[in-house]
Design an enzyme around this catalytic site. Sequence first.
Site, PDB file in Angstrom:
ATOM      1  N   HIS A   1       0.811  -1.214   0.000  1.00 19.68           N
ATOM      2  CA  HIS A   1       0.000   0.000   0.000  1.00 19.68           C
ATOM      3  C   HIS A   1       0.849   1.271   0.000  1.00 19.68           C
ATOM      4  O   HIS A   1       0.314   2.363  -0.200  1.00 19.68           O
ATOM      5  CB  HIS A   1      -0.910   0.020   1.233  1.00 19.68           C
ATOM      6  CG  HIS A   1      -1.851  -1.143   1.290  1.00 19.68           C
ATOM      7  ND1 HIS A   1      -1.792  -2.100   2.280  1.00 19.68           N
ATOM      8  CD2 HIS A   1      -2.859  -1.523   0.463  1.00 19.68           C
ATOM      9  CE1 HIS A   1      -2.736  -3.001   2.069  1.00 19.68           C
ATOM     10  NE2 HIS A   1      -3.388  -2.681   0.968  1.00 19.68           N
TER      11      HIS A   1
ATOM     12  N   GLU B   1      -3.154   3.023   2.097  1.00 23.62           N
ATOM     13  CA  GLU B   1      -2.682   3.687   0.880  1.00 23.62           C
ATOM     14  C   GLU B   1      -2.925   5.195   0.944  1.00 23.62           C
ATOM     15  O   GLU B   1      -2.032   5.992   0.606  1.00 23.62           O
ATOM     16  CB  GLU B   1      -3.366   3.113  -0.355  1.00 23.62           C
ATOM     17  CG  GLU B   1      -2.898   3.779  -1.650  1.00 23.62           C
ATOM     18  CD  GLU B   1      -3.666   3.330  -2.870  1.00 23.62           C
ATOM     19  OE1 GLU B   1      -3.817   4.153  -3.797  1.00 23.62           O
ATOM     20  OE2 GLU B   1      -4.127   2.166  -2.916  1.00 23.62           O
TER      21      GLU B   1
ATOM     22  N   THR C   1      -5.880   4.093  -5.636  1.00 26.25           N
ATOM     23  CA  THR C   1      -5.792   3.309  -6.865  1.00 26.25           C
ATOM     24  C   THR C   1      -6.910   2.288  -7.029  1.00 26.25           C
ATOM     25  O   THR C   1      -7.173   1.839  -8.147  1.00 26.25           O
ATOM     26  CB  THR C   1      -4.446   2.574  -6.940  1.00 26.25           C
ATOM     27  OG1 THR C   1      -4.305   1.725  -5.788  1.00 26.25           O
ATOM     28  CG2 THR C   1      -3.277   3.555  -7.009  1.00 26.25           C
TER      29      THR C   1
ATOM     30  N   CYS D   1      -5.892   2.274 -10.798  1.00 28.01           N
ATOM     31  CA  CYS D   1      -4.993   1.339 -11.483  1.00 28.01           C
ATOM     32  C   CYS D   1      -5.740   0.501 -12.519  1.00 28.01           C
ATOM     33  O   CYS D   1      -6.944   0.239 -12.396  1.00 28.01           O
ATOM     34  CB  CYS D   1      -4.265   0.451 -10.487  1.00 28.01           C
ATOM     35  SG  CYS D   1      -5.284  -0.802  -9.684  1.00 28.01           S
TER      36      CYS D   1
END
Length: 300
Positions: free
Chosen positions: A73, A125, A160, A190
């Site tokens: 993360h 994260e 993400t 992502c």
Amino acid sequence: MKLHLAAHYGMCFGVRDALRTAEQTAHREPATLLGPLVHNPTVTQNLAALGLREGDLHSLSSASTQRVLITAHGASDRDRQRWLNAGHTVTDTTCPLVRKAHGALHQLVRQGFHPVVIGQSTHAEVRGLTGDFPDASIILEPGDIARIPPMPRIGIIAQTTQPLSRVEALVSRVRDALPHSEVRYVDTVCQPTKLRQEAVETLCKRCEVVIVVGGRVSNNTTQLAHRIRQCGATPRPVEFAHEIDPGWFSGVEHVGLTAGTSTPDETIRLVIDRLRSLGATLEDPLRDPSQPHPHPHPNP
């Protein structure tokens, strides 16, 4: 009952790389993970069995080993430097796409934008992304936008694993709420997250029930279940195969299966075996993860 696998599911390359690094480190020397490597109980159990110790990124006293590992993360530069200054050797398993998000946020700040992160404020994260920017704004719902100060320049990135549709909707709302600010958005969701979200939408077109395999505290797994519900199908999240209830499939002709980006192949195989034991027939045997495959990663 027919079992359909999502076109994209399961462990992504970033998690595979992080896991490989952690396992190699554990075989070489004593080491401490500064938090869960990823949010999956099977991964956590397997790493503990290899001797990796548990620590806390924000507590220097939590590590009894010289070697420490930053999780997939990521972490702020400030936290990473604290461990180095304390005399620890740091191995960094941060996902490359999380690194990319860090780079995008730093670039926006250097260009004079007030940093805004779309994501869960308590997630590792997001804490890593904002750790070097204590004035950053974190938003997740439309009501959070009121907390963004009316700065001349607003720079937005996202955790993400957030659904792209949510991110884009929030960016639009920020622009509406702050019409006199220059709002710049950098897409940091992502590709594995996007592919799994798109694949589950397709799956829901023919499946009444979709099994979602992954950790209960995994954001991308939770978002898959949320998307399935939005598409009109019934999500059934499970961490382990034994949690599957045969009663879920009464009158069901088509059941789907997807899995979060931190879910190990072994867990998915056990879930498929469990569904087969209940009478499910796999519709795409060439992509069956319970059988040997000529390629090491049939579903990147």
